[in-house]
Design an enzyme around this catalytic site. Structure first.
Site, mmCIF file in Angstrom:
data_model
loop_
_atom_site.group_PDB
_atom_site.id
_atom_site.type_symbol
_atom_site.label_atom_id
_atom_site.label_comp_id
_atom_site.label_asym_id
_atom_site.label_seq_id
_atom_site.Cartn_x
_atom_site.Cartn_y
_atom_site.Cartn_z
ATOM 1 N N ARG A 127 0.840 -1.196 0.000
ATOM 2 C CA ARG A 127 0.000 0.000 0.000
ATOM 3 C C ARG A 127 0.875 1.246 0.000
ATOM 4 N NH1 ARG A 127 -4.588 -1.773 4.509
ATOM 5 N NH2 ARG A 127 -5.195 -3.705 3.440
ATOM 6 N N SER A 226 -7.882 -1.516 1.179
ATOM 7 C CA SER A 226 -8.837 -1.832 2.242
ATOM 8 C C SER A 226 -9.608 -0.606 2.709
ATOM 9 C CB SER A 226 -8.107 -2.505 3.408
ATOM 10 O OG SER A 226 -9.012 -3.004 4.360
ATOM 11 N N HIS A 227 -9.459 -0.249 3.988
ATOM 12 C CA HIS A 227 -10.208 0.845 4.592
ATOM 13 C C HIS A 227 -9.533 2.198 4.394
ATOM 14 C CE1 HIS A 227 -7.223 -0.740 7.324
ATOM 15 N NE2 HIS A 227 -7.186 0.430 7.936
ATOM 16 N N ASP A 409 -16.155 -2.050 5.046
ATOM 17 C CA ASP A 409 -15.091 -1.137 4.646
ATOM 18 C C ASP A 409 -14.954 -1.114 3.132
ATOM 19 O OD1 ASP A 409 -14.012 -3.684 4.403
ATOM 20 O OD2 ASP A 409 -11.982 -3.043 4.895
ATOM 21 N N ASP A 411 -13.072 -2.575 0.836
ATOM 22 C CA ASP A 411 -13.025 -3.821 0.067
ATOM 23 C C ASP A 411 -13.935 -4.895 0.652
ATOM 24 O OD1 ASP A 411 -11.397 -4.207 2.327
ATOM 25 O OD2 ASP A 411 -10.137 -5.663 1.289
ATOM 26 N N THR A 476 -1.263 -10.676 13.746
ATOM 27 C CA THR A 476 -2.232 -9.939 12.935
ATOM 28 C C THR A 476 -1.934 -10.171 11.457
ATOM 29 O OG1 THR A 476 -2.584 -8.258 14.626
ATOM 30 C CG2 THR A 476 -3.089 -7.643 12.362
ATOM 31 N N GLU A 506 -10.369 -10.985 13.986
ATOM 32 C CA GLU A 506 -9.433 -9.997 14.495
ATOM 33 C C GLU A 506 -10.203 -8.844 15.129
ATOM 34 O OE1 GLU A 506 -5.883 -10.442 11.165
ATOM 35 O OE2 GLU A 506 -7.434 -8.940 10.862
ATOM 36 N N SER A 508 -9.736 -5.898 14.621
ATOM 37 C CA SER A 508 -9.833 -4.805 13.658
ATOM 38 C C SER A 508 -11.041 -4.981 12.743
ATOM 39 C CB SER A 508 -8.543 -4.697 12.843
ATOM 40 O OG SER A 508 -8.213 -5.946 12.260
#
Length: 693
Positions: A127, A226-227, A409, A411, A476, A506, A508
């Site tokens: 990313r 992702s987010h 989120d 994705d 994670t 998770e 998250s």
């Protein structure tokens, strides 16, 4: 559209031939029945003596000029009975009328390049800022490095099938075209793309595992950050998922990174035509390369309908005293939300919030500021609609507030669950689903194993202990769950113990099962709706609410008061220094008294995979006290710039204790102690977190 016909010897071959033909030709309207449009793909699946019927059907339809036979796969499948194994054939037929012939130059060009620093994949791929991805050779270097890593490990790239799609953020469509040209240059013969370039992350996994009989592609590129916000000035991301549908393991991502440090050239077919990904269909280029553009929802939703009892959920949604709202946050989930809640479950379109995918997820002027992250801070509209504030406290009288709310989120692999004026923490959500799992048809026989990421609260452990099933604690990153789900599989880890049916999650906001190899936001929402439906079978009785379900769980298992502080965009050097200091302090911390609490253990968490024995060191600082309280520090790998420090705080309260306190207040003393231990304010200059969840 696609359909699968499972052939058996209980019906004659001509029955299936007529069925296949009607699917491919469509069915005209008759009386009060609407017309059915033709499907573009029919997959024939046959075991044993039924294989001859598959051969007859494929041959007949090909001779009629109705189809192209694009693949025939054979394997041995496990069956019940004394034989144990049976030959299994899968034949994929494509409707000829849906094919478009394209011309193009398939000449492979080798372009010179040089390494670009910093292309190391994090926990969920690479990313960076979008403009960095758009800079010369940045995307090309990473993609070629991935192809080289795959070929080097024996993955059948040449002649293979590749999935390429993403969450719809800015640069998604351009990147798909570039990757397609490079894929062809590297020997790929078939490319699968979701319509408009869209595939949610769990849907991409479902496509790899299920489409055209399952496990056809050697993997796929998922274009997502992702987010993280999307847009020209925001973030872009890419990751590779393997043939099992799961994120590439560390061995593969390490090989990719090593290749990025020594790359000198990449391959591309510059003359390969630009594919129209705005409509479904098959494109055949120079009679050699096939590109299939398909409805992004069909494989994932079809799989979910096998996991859950949609009829029971439909009855719940139809209750007069039940109402809901679902926020897609202008991410990729919009089409899936409409397909599931409106088309399949009969809800009104009014339940959908922010259901149109946008390249910037709504942008900086939207309530979420383009941050498609389903938590109390960013899912502003949903939180307000559900009658809570940004710390989950009740606001107002609750009049007119829906009974159930959820969000996804960018994705669509994450989820947030809310009841009427009630927030369910991700850790509690995972534990509650585990405790009630048998109401979901896919899990009617119970669980064989569960797992959580190390920072996630111990609520799941308590359920696992009562159910007497293994509970694993992993670093994670969803890739660490993959081996546990594939353990015992004859293809991947024969002879190992099998832990499926399996549940994992998770803190998250990620939850999922072994139906795919990614966390799955829609799966988690349907799991909650299934649980609510199971507790509300009699519609003459008052609705059992999300709040009541949560409190009943606490009465049995106790409550893990839990909170996470995020310090985003911290300079990397001070963040790394803080972690180094903490790792050193851990060596002598055991037994120390701190604010009336005694340290039971302190460590820099290291994970040894019980399936393949691989070791993952330096996965976060974990400080555990004798009363069960925990303080955890970890640097996140999901940001595109700088570092994000995550601080996790947990305090356990027994079922007989005070279960009605604010989690944010309960953990404040732990937060104060964490600041003293870490020197975070002094080292980073941060006096308060960016986000509290």
């Amino acid at each position: 559209m696609a359909v699968e016909l499972r052939l058996t010897t209980t019906r004659p071959a001509n029955f299936y031939l007529r069925a296949a033909r009607s699917f491919l030709e469509g069915v005209p309207a008759k009386d009060d029945k609407p017309a059915k449009p033709p499907v573009d793909t029919v997959t024939l699946s046959a075991l044993g003596n039924a294989i001859s019927a598959a051969t007859l059907i494929a041959g007949t339809l090909k001779k009629e000029g109705l189809v192209t036979v694009v693949s025939v796969k054979t394997k041995w499948s496990t069956v019940l009975g004394p034989m144990k194994h049976s030959p299994h054939v899968t034949v994929v037929l494509k409707r000829k009328a849906a094919e478009t012939a394209l011309t193009g130059d398939l000449k492979v060009t080798t372009e010179s390049t040089s390494p670009i620093a910093g292309q190391k994949p994090g926990t969920s791929g690479l990313r960076k800022k979008t403009k960095e991805f758009m800079s010369k050779n940045y995307l090309e270097n990473f993609v070629q490095s991935t192809f080289d890593a795959l070929k080097g490990s024996g993955v059948p790239v040449e002649g293979g099938t590749l999935v390429v799609s993403g969450d719809g953020r800015f640069y998604n469509k351009d990147a798909i075209q570039i990757i397609s040209k490079m894929a062809v240059a590297n020997g790929v013969k078939t490319i699968w793309i979701g319509k408009d370039g869209l595939l949610s992350t769990p849907a991409a996994s479902a496509v790899i595992r299920c489409r055209e009989g399952g496990f056809v592609p050697f993997g796929g590129f998922i274009l997502s950050a992702s987010h993280n916000p999307g847009g020209l000035d925001e973030d872009f991301g890419i990751k590779f998922n393997c043939e099992n549908g799961g994120p590439a393991p560390e061995k593969v991502t390490n090989d990719i990174f090593e290749n990025t440090k020594k790359i000198t050239e990449y391959k591309i077919c510059k003359g390969f035509p630009t594919i129209d990904i705005g409509k479904c269909g098959s494109y055949v280029v120079e009679d050699k390369i096939r590109v299939d553009v398909f409805d992004c929802t069909e494989d994932h939703v079809g799989l979910l309908m096998k996991v859950f009892d949609f009829e029971a959920i439909k009855k719940l949604i139809a209750r007069k005293d039940f109402s809901m709202v679902y926020d897609s946050m202008n991410g990729v989930q919009g089409p899936y939300a409409k397909r599931v809640f409106v088309d399949e479950l009969g809800a009104s379109e009014s339940v959908l919030m922010n259901a149109i995918p946008k390249e910037d997820f709504g942008g900086k002027n939207s309530p979420s500021h383009g941050h498609a992250d389903p938590n109390l801070t960013y899912a502003v509209e949903l939180v307000a609609a559900m009658g809570t504030n940004k710390v989950g406290e009740k606001v107002g009288s609750g009049e007119g507030v829906p009974e159930f709310g959820a969000a996804a989120d960018g994705d669509a692999d994450r989820n947030m669950i809310l009841g009427k004026q009630w927030f369910v923490s991700p850790s509690d959500s995972l534990a509650i689903i585990a405790a009630n799992i048998s109401c979901i048809p896919f899990y009617k026989g119970g669980l064989k194993g569960v797992a959580r990421s190390m920072p996630t609260s111990g609520a799941l452990d308590l359920v696992a202990k009562k159910k007497k099933i293994p509970c694993f604690v992993v670093p994670t990153g969803w890739k660490f769950f993959g081996n546990l789900m594939d353990s015992g599989d004859e293809k991947y880890f024969p002879g190992k113990e099998c832990y499926t049916p399996f549940l994992c999650g998770e803190e998250s906001f990620g939850t999922g099962g072994n139906h795919v190899r990614e966390k799955d936001g829609m799966w988690a929402v349907l799991a909650w709706l299934q649980i609510i439906a199971s507790k509300n079978k009699d519609d003459s009785k008052p609705l059992v609410t999300v709040e009541e379900i949560t409190k009943e769980h606490w009465k049995v298992y106790g409550r893990n008061y839990y909170c996470r502080y995020d310090y985003e965009g911290v300079e990397s050097d001070p963040a790394n220094k803080m972690m180094e200091n903490l790792a050193e302090k851990c060596k002598t911390m055991k037994g120390e008294e701190m604010k009336g609490m005694k340290v039971e253990s302190a460590e820099n968490f290291e994970y040894k995979d019980p399936v393949d024995d691989s070791v993952s060191p330096n996965q976060g600082i974990k400080i555990v006290f004798t009363d069960g309280s925990r303080i955890i520090f970890r640097l996140s790998g999901t940001g595109s710039a700088g570092a994000t420090i995550r601080l996790y705080l947990e305090k356990y309260e027994k079922p007989s204790g005070n279960l009605d306190q604010s989690q944010f207040e309960v953990v404040k003393p732990l937060a104060e102690l964490a600041m003293e231990i870490s020197d975070l304010p002094k080292l980073t200059g941060r006096s308060s977190p960016t986000v509290i969840t």
